[in-house]
Design an enzyme around this catalytic site. Structure first.
Site, PDB file in Angstrom:
ATOM      1  N   GLY A 159      -0.720  -1.173   7.022  1.00  0.00           N
ATOM      2  CA  GLY A 159      -2.145  -1.075   7.312  1.00  0.00           C
ATOM      3  C   GLY A 159      -2.992  -1.873   6.343  1.00  0.00           C
TER       4      GLY A 159
ATOM      5  N   CYS B 174       0.895  -1.162   0.000  1.00  0.00           N
ATOM      6  CA  CYS B 174       0.000   0.000   0.000  1.00  0.00           C
ATOM      7  C   CYS B 174       0.930   1.207   0.000  1.00  0.00           C
ATOM      8  CB  CYS B 174      -0.960  -0.043   1.191  1.00  0.00           C
ATOM      9  SG  CYS B 174      -0.183  -0.357   2.790  1.00  0.00           S
ATOM     10  N   SER B 175       0.783   2.107   0.937  1.00  0.00           N
ATOM     11  CA  SER B 175       1.736   3.205   1.052  1.00  0.00           C
ATOM     12  C   SER B 175       2.826   2.859   2.065  1.00  0.00           C
ATOM     13  CB  SER B 175       1.021   4.492   1.458  1.00  0.00           C
ATOM     14  OG  SER B 175       1.924   5.579   1.500  1.00  0.00           O
TER      15      SER B 175
END
Length: 355
Positions: free
Chosen positions: A290, A285-286
């Site tokens: 998360g 993701c980034s």
């Protein structure tokens, strides 16, 4: 939440028609300019669960029926009982992995390669690049091997969204791990903030150190996700490989998707492409913790159930994942989303089994 939980227990599995896989789609399906807008948030997907042209039923499963019913009972209890869910999450937050050293990731020469200072790999299971093949002569990348049962064969590589300065490192990671599937769970930008560098060419080919990446096709399947196909070539050896990137667009940073349905359809599509392979899936993701942790937890639990596991402990599975990368699944809302997604998929599988 009680209404949602009852809906999970009583609802029917979604149905939908299948289209041809990407390799047989007509060239007209490629729409790079539209996907560029989607990546940058200029054309926000709807909050509803989209009706994909690629909707699929759950694949044939060896799931133990009694285990499935026990899991549904556990989910129902936790989704209805907020206090129990809160207690479970507090216990998870108190869990401490051992070993947990991140010394190498925080060295000055490596720390500049981290997107976020608190989202870094442990020393003991970080992915080590071949320094001799690296653009900067370094063996460091912000990536962790995530295993299920066999420590010799990682199921996933959890990594951050590449920075501009680490795009070549990312393709080295893909090449050296033998990976052919990338799962991307973030847009390039959200609300004006950069969450990931575009590490692939908008069209044609780009060279990332010794790795030439050619965008072969780009297919927008629905509001929620698209699929890209790349030819990856090691120009030093002349070897080539096809890599498929599955890009989920409608999962906000630090949040959850609007519904479980689209993500479960997306996961089935990923796993259909991956079926029969032994190389790890690269998930990012980034920050790589998360949304990445949430996806890996859902996939690991459902894969265990599909293989006929008699006991499923979702909290213990998350601790197992957190032993391998810090802070995986960042919020109680993301953990709750895992429970909802697993419950929906298990319910659909049970309905498809002979009664």
């Amino acid at each position: 939440m009680e209404e949602l939980c009852r809906g999970i227990m009583a609802g029917k599995a979604g149905e939908g028609g299948k289209s041809e896989p990407p390799s047989t789609q007509a060239p007209s399906q490629r729409m790079p300019s539209l996907s560029r807008d989607l990546d940058n948030g200029n054309n926000s997907p709807s909050s509803r669960s989209s009706t994909s042209s690629w909707s699929e039923e759950p694949v044939a499963s060896n799931m133990d029926i009694s285990t499935g019913h026990m899991v549904l009972s556990y989910m129902e209890d936790h989704l209805k009982n907020k206090d129990r869910l809160e207690q479970e999450w507090i216990a998870l937050c108190a869990y401490e992995a051992e070993p947990c050293a991140t010394t190498l990731a925080l060295k000055p020469e490596n720390n500049q390669k981290n997107r976020y200072p608190d989202a870094v790999p442990y020393d003991h299971n970080r992915v080590v690049l071949n320094a001799h093949a690296n653009l900067n002569g370094s063996d460091y990348i912000n990536a962790s091997s995530i295993t299920d049962h066999d420590p010799r064969n990682p199921a996933y590589i959890a990594t951050q969204g590449p920075l501009e300065s680490t795009a070549a490192d990312f393709w080295q990671l893909v090449w050296e791990q033998g990976s052919v599937v990338i799962v991307m769970l973030t847009r390039l930008t959200e609300n004006g903030h950069a969450f990931c560098h575009r590490y692939w060419p908008e069209e044609g080919s780009d060279l990332y150190h010794i790795y030439e990446v050619h965008l072969v096709s780009e297919h927008i399947w629905c509001d929620d996700y698209l699929v890209r196909s790349f030819y990856l070539k090691n120009v030093r050896t002349g070897e080539t490989r096809t890599v498929t990137q599955f890009h989920f667009l409608s999962w906000p940073d630090s949040g959850t998707p609007a519904s479980t349905k689209a993500l479960l359809e997306f996961r089935r599509k990923v796993n259909k492409s991956y079926r029969g392979r032994s190389c790890p899936i690269i998930v990012h993701c980034s920050d790589g913790i998360g949304r990445t942790g949430t996806y890996c937890l859902i996939d690991m639990v459902l894969n265990r159930m599909a293989k006929g596991a008699k006991e499923i402990d979702i909290a213990a599975t998350l601790e197992h994942i957190r032993d391998q990368r810090p802070h995986m699944v960042k919020s109680k809302a993301q953990f709750e989303f895992v429970l909802m997604a697993v419950a929906e998929e298990v319910h659909a599988i049970l309905k498809a089994l002979p009664q």
